[in-house]
Every structure is written in structure tokens, then in C-alpha cells.
Design a protein around this motif. Structure first.
Motif, PDB file in Angstrom:
ATOM      1  N   GLU A  14      -8.769 -12.202  -4.373  1.00  0.00           N
ATOM      2  CA  GLU A  14      -8.566 -13.043  -3.205  1.00  0.00           C
ATOM      3  C   GLU A  14      -7.438 -14.030  -3.483  1.00  0.00           C
ATOM      4  OE1 GLU A  14     -12.294 -13.973  -0.841  1.00  0.00           O
ATOM      5  OE2 GLU A  14     -13.115 -13.871  -2.866  1.00  0.00           O
ATOM      6  N   PRO A  15      -6.793 -14.547  -2.423  1.00  0.00           N
ATOM      7  CA  PRO A  15      -5.723 -15.525  -2.616  1.00  0.00           C
ATOM      8  C   PRO A  15      -6.208 -16.755  -3.355  1.00  0.00           C
ATOM      9  CG  PRO A  15      -5.745 -14.712  -0.370  1.00  0.00           C
ATOM     10  CD  PRO A  15      -7.001 -14.221  -1.010  1.00  0.00           C
ATOM     11  N   ASP A  16      -5.312 -17.358  -4.130  1.00  0.00           N
ATOM     12  CA  ASP A  16      -5.607 -18.607  -4.814  1.00  0.00           C
ATOM     13  C   ASP A  16      -4.324 -19.437  -4.846  1.00  0.00           C
ATOM     14  OD1 ASP A  16      -4.019 -17.466  -6.801  1.00  0.00           O
ATOM     15  OD2 ASP A  16      -5.711 -16.917  -8.075  1.00  0.00           O
ATOM     16  N   SER A  17      -4.313 -20.491  -5.618  1.00  0.00           N
ATOM     17  CA  SER A  17      -3.145 -21.375  -5.634  1.00  0.00           C
ATOM     18  C   SER A  17      -1.904 -20.684  -6.185  1.00  0.00           C
ATOM     19  CB  SER A  17      -3.452 -22.626  -6.462  1.00  0.00           C
ATOM     20  OG  SER A  17      -3.808 -22.271  -7.796  1.00  0.00           O
ATOM     21  N   GLY A  18      -2.091 -19.722  -7.089  1.00  0.00           N
ATOM     22  CA  GLY A  18      -0.949 -19.014  -7.671  1.00  0.00           C
ATOM     23  C   GLY A  18      -0.434 -17.898  -6.796  1.00  0.00           C
ATOM     24  N   TYR A  19      -1.332 -17.274  -6.045  1.00  0.00           N
ATOM     25  CA  TYR A  19      -0.986 -16.166  -5.147  1.00  0.00           C
ATOM     26  C   TYR A  19      -1.659 -16.448  -3.806  1.00  0.00           C
ATOM     27  CZ  TYR A  19       0.262 -14.007  -9.599  1.00  0.00           C
ATOM     28  OH  TYR A  19       0.818 -13.759 -10.833  1.00  0.00           O
ATOM     29  N   PRO A  20      -1.035 -17.296  -2.984  1.00  0.00           N
ATOM     30  CA  PRO A  20      -1.731 -17.831  -1.801  1.00  0.00           C
ATOM     31  C   PRO A  20      -1.716 -16.966  -0.547  1.00  0.00           C
ATOM     32  CG  PRO A  20       0.412 -18.868  -2.053  1.00  0.00           C
ATOM     33  CD  PRO A  20       0.249 -17.965  -3.228  1.00  0.00           C
ATOM     34  N   TYR A  21      -1.001 -15.842  -0.565  1.00  0.00           N
ATOM     35  CA  TYR A  21      -0.915 -15.011   0.636  1.00  0.00           C
ATOM     36  C   TYR A  21      -1.621 -13.674   0.422  1.00  0.00           C
ATOM     37  CZ  TYR A  21       2.539 -18.401   2.178  1.00  0.00           C
ATOM     38  OH  TYR A  21       3.160 -19.574   2.538  1.00  0.00           O
ATOM     39  N   THR A  22      -2.124 -13.116   1.518  1.00  0.00           N
ATOM     40  CA  THR A  22      -2.766 -11.800   1.471  1.00  0.00           C
ATOM     41  C   THR A  22      -1.798 -10.760   2.010  1.00  0.00           C
ATOM     42  OG1 THR A  22      -4.998 -12.704   1.764  1.00  0.00           O
ATOM     43  CG2 THR A  22      -4.671 -10.383   2.300  1.00  0.00           C
ATOM     44  N   LEU A  23      -1.423  -9.810   1.160  1.00  0.00           N
ATOM     45  CA  LEU A  23      -0.556  -8.710   1.576  1.00  0.00           C
ATOM     46  C   LEU A  23      -1.408  -7.552   2.076  1.00  0.00           C
ATOM     47  CD1 LEU A  23       2.155  -7.115   1.688  1.00  0.00           C
ATOM     48  CD2 LEU A  23       1.663  -6.417  -0.691  1.00  0.00           C
ATOM     49  N   ILE A  24      -1.070  -7.057   3.257  1.00  0.00           N
ATOM     50  CA  ILE A  24      -1.685  -5.867   3.823  1.00  0.00           C
ATOM     51  C   ILE A  24      -0.622  -4.777   3.832  1.00  0.00           C
ATOM     52  CG2 ILE A  24      -2.814  -4.861   5.845  1.00  0.00           C
ATOM     53  CD1 ILE A  24      -3.525  -7.765   6.674  1.00  0.00           C
ATOM     54  N   THR A  25      -0.912  -3.622   3.266  1.00  0.00           N
ATOM     55  CA  THR A  25       0.046  -2.524   3.288  1.00  0.00           C
ATOM     56  C   THR A  25      -0.435  -1.439   4.244  1.00  0.00           C
ATOM     57  OG1 THR A  25      -0.956  -1.331   1.422  1.00  0.00           O
ATOM     58  CG2 THR A  25       0.721  -2.979   0.908  1.00  0.00           C
ATOM     59  N   GLY A  26       0.508  -0.661   4.766  1.00  0.00           N
ATOM     60  CA  GLY A  26       0.153   0.392   5.712  1.00  0.00           C
ATOM     61  C   GLY A  26       1.386   1.148   6.164  1.00  0.00           C
ATOM     62  N   ARG A  27       1.298   1.756   7.328  1.00  0.00           N
ATOM     63  CA  ARG A  27       2.389   2.577   7.862  1.00  0.00           C
ATOM     64  C   ARG A  27       3.093   1.872   9.013  1.00  0.00           C
ATOM     65  NH1 ARG A  27      -2.052   5.617   6.828  1.00  0.00           N
ATOM     66  NH2 ARG A  27      -1.810   7.458   5.505  1.00  0.00           N
ATOM     67  N   ARG A  28       4.307   2.328   9.275  1.00  0.00           N
ATOM     68  CA  ARG A  28       5.027   1.913  10.477  1.00  0.00           C
ATOM     69  C   ARG A  28       5.175   3.127  11.388  1.00  0.00           C
ATOM     70  NH1 ARG A  28       6.489  -3.249   9.831  1.00  0.00           N
ATOM     71  NH2 ARG A  28       6.876  -4.017   7.713  1.00  0.00           N
ATOM     72  N   LEU A  29       5.274   2.864  12.678  1.00  0.00           N
ATOM     73  CA  LEU A  29       5.210   3.927  13.669  1.00  0.00           C
ATOM     74  C   LEU A  29       6.254   5.013  13.438  1.00  0.00           C
ATOM     75  CD1 LEU A  29       3.961   5.017  16.266  1.00  0.00           C
ATOM     76  CD2 LEU A  29       5.559   3.591  17.552  1.00  0.00           C
ATOM     77  N   ALA A  30       7.453   4.641  13.008  1.00  0.00           N
ATOM     78  CA  ALA A  30       8.543   5.616  12.910  1.00  0.00           C
ATOM     79  C   ALA A  30       8.431   6.530  11.697  1.00  0.00           C
ATOM     80  CB  ALA A  30       9.884   4.883  12.863  1.00  0.00           C
ATOM     81  N   HIS A  31       7.593   6.171  10.736  1.00  0.00           N
ATOM     82  CA  HIS A  31       7.542   6.944   9.491  1.00  0.00           C
ATOM     83  C   HIS A  31       6.118   7.331   9.140  1.00  0.00           C
ATOM     84  CE1 HIS A  31      11.772   6.393   8.660  1.00  0.00           C
ATOM     85  NE2 HIS A  31      11.645   5.088   8.878  1.00  0.00           N
ATOM     86  N   TYR A  32       6.011   8.240   8.174  1.00  0.00           N
ATOM     87  CA  TYR A  32       4.697   8.723   7.740  1.00  0.00           C
ATOM     88  C   TYR A  32       4.638   8.753   6.221  1.00  0.00           C
ATOM     89  CZ  TYR A  32       0.537  11.554   7.135  1.00  0.00           C
ATOM     90  OH  TYR A  32      -0.692  11.987   6.745  1.00  0.00           O
ATOM     91  N   ASN A  33       3.611   8.125   5.672  1.00  0.00           N
ATOM     92  CA  ASN A  33       3.358   8.101   4.230  1.00  0.00           C
ATOM     93  C   ASN A  33       4.628   7.800   3.444  1.00  0.00           C
ATOM     94  OD1 ASN A  33       0.693   8.390   4.712  1.00  0.00           O
ATOM     95  ND2 ASN A  33       0.504  10.443   3.891  1.00  0.00           N
ATOM     96  N   ALA A  34       4.991   8.657   2.500  1.00  0.00           N
ATOM     97  CA  ALA A  34       6.127   8.336   1.634  1.00  0.00           C
ATOM     98  C   ALA A  34       7.464   8.434   2.352  1.00  0.00           C
ATOM     99  CB  ALA A  34       6.136   9.261   0.404  1.00  0.00           C
ATOM    100  N   GLY A  35       7.468   8.915   3.575  1.00  0.00           N
ATOM    101  CA  GLY A  35       8.713   9.007   4.327  1.00  0.00           C
ATOM    102  C   GLY A  35       9.621  10.130   3.866  1.00  0.00           C
TER     103      GLY A  35
END
Length: 224
Positions: free
Chosen positions: A92-113
Motif C-alpha cells: 500500500e502507499p506510504d510516505s516513500g511511495y505515496p501514489y497507487t499505480l494501476i496498470t492495464g490496457r489502452r483502447l488502441a492496443h492489445y497486451n504487448a502491442g
């Protein structure tokens, strides 16, 4: 099988094509590129569905519902759902790493592209960027299109900034389509306790200004 358009040539029904698939007849285009053709065998009970799988060396036909009869239904005949106790994410985020990164796909591409980046789709989304809420971007001094270094407990990548309200404050988003911005360098080895699905949606990161040159971002490139 359903007609996609009117039959070409003397055939007036998809049945001859079904027969060809069931016989494993030659389909050089499918065999060359790899294909999976789904169709219903009208001679089989319950209209069983079959799948014809083709590789570069040949094709074979298999049932697409082979395990249906092996699943025992509950007495009610309806699916039974059970609540699971909530578990926190692996990190979970803490003072050293305060943001949550969400990874996923974008509409124009698929998986590794590997395929979509070789098509005109690359003109829609030619490069990866980090989606960040405008309030967070302003707090960090990150302008639209400027460089940002994204760092987790496992690694670091460079990307360009896209300021957008598509994400909530405290969260950022990045896809994994582009090898020059390898988002999976950042993600953890935590997995779901039942399916072992990797925890790609929760990665604690910190963000810093970087020297990657600014360049305009394509319109609509933030689609998931």
C-alpha cells in the motif's frame, strides 16, 4: 455458424463449410497464420459447439464444451455465490511511495502491442504516458507532456505526463504496450491467493520530474 455476408459462388448455405471444418479439410490461410474457428454441429445433440484449432502444422477439431457435464449443479439449479473475507493488497502507499499505480490496457492496443503497434493504431496512440490527476500534477510541478520518473520498490521507468481527471487524486495509470516504458518493471510479485493472478492494479510508486523531452499527446489516448 452464421453468415457474415451472402454466400460466394454456388453454395447457398454454410453447411459445406461446416463439413469441411469437421473433416479437417485444408484451410491454408488459417494454417499459415493460426486460427480458431467456432461453429455449431447441427448433427450433434444440444447443438454442441466445436472449435477448430489451426497452427502452422495443421488443424484439429475439439469440443468447446467438453467439461460442461463434469460440473455438478447445486440442487437449486442456480449458481451459488459466497462472500470472501476482504484482504488488503500486497503493498500500500506510504510516505516513500505515496501514489497507487494501476496498470492495464489502452483502447488502441492489445497486451504487448506486438500486433497493434504494427498497424495504423499506432497513429492513435504512438507512445505511452502516465495518466495523473491535475491536482497531483500541479503539486509535483508536472506539466502536460513533460517527463516523469515513476519508481516503485522494484524499479523505475520514464514516461510523459498526461493530466486528466480520468484518474482520481492519489492514483496514476499506465499501460504495458510499449517496450520503451516497461510498466511491469514496477509491479510486484504479489498474487491472488486463489487464482495466482498478479496484482497489477495496486503498485505503490513515487513520482519525480524527469528530463524526457516534451511532445504533444494524441487526442483520446487515455482510453483504457
Amino acid at each position: 455458424m452464421r453468415n457474415g455476408r451472402g454466400p460466394v459462388g454456388p453454395e447457398r448455405s454454410p453447411r459445406p463449410v461446416e463439413e469441411l471444418l469437421l473433416r479437417g479439410g485444408p484451410l491454408p490461410e488459417a494454417a499459415a497464420y493460426g486460427a480458431a474457428t467456432y461453429f455449431a454441429d447441427s448433427r450433434a445433440p444440444r447443438g454442441d459447439r466445436h472449435v477448430r484449432l489451426c497452427t502452422g502444422t495443421g488443424c484439429f477439431v475439439a469440443s468447446a464444451g467438453r467439461h460442461v457435464d463434469e460440473v455438478e449443479a447445486p440442487p437449486s439449479g442456480r449458481a451459488e455465490l459466497y462472500a470472501r473475507e476482504w484482504l488488503p493488497p500486497g503493498e500500500e502507499p506510504d510516505s516513500g511511495y505515496p501514489y497507487t499505480l494501476i496498470t492495464g490496457r489502452r483502447l488502441a492496443h492489445y497486451n504487448a502491442g506486438t500486433m497493434t503497434r504494427r498497424t495504423p493504431n499506432v497513429e492513435i496512440a504512438p507512445a505511452e504516458h502516465l495518466d495523473i490527476h491535475p491536482d497531483d500534477a500541479a503539486r509535483l510541478g508536472l506539466d502536460e507532456g513533460s517527463g516523469v520518473r515513476v519508481t516503485s520498490r522494484r524499479g523505475s521507468v520514464l514516461a510523459r505526463v498526461r493530466r486528466t481527471e480520468d484518474v482520481s487524486p492519489g492514483e496514476v495509470f499506465m499501460s504495458f504496450h510499449f517496450p520503451d516504458v516497461p510498466a511491469n518493471v514496477l509491479t510486484s510479485e504479489n498474487t491472488d491467493e486463489v487464482t495466482d493472478c498478479p496484482e497489477y492494479k495496486v503498485t505503490a510508486v513515487r513520482l519525480e520530474q524527469a528530463d524526457r523531452p516534451r511532445s504533444p499527446l494524441p487526442n483520446g489516448s487515455g482510453d483504457r
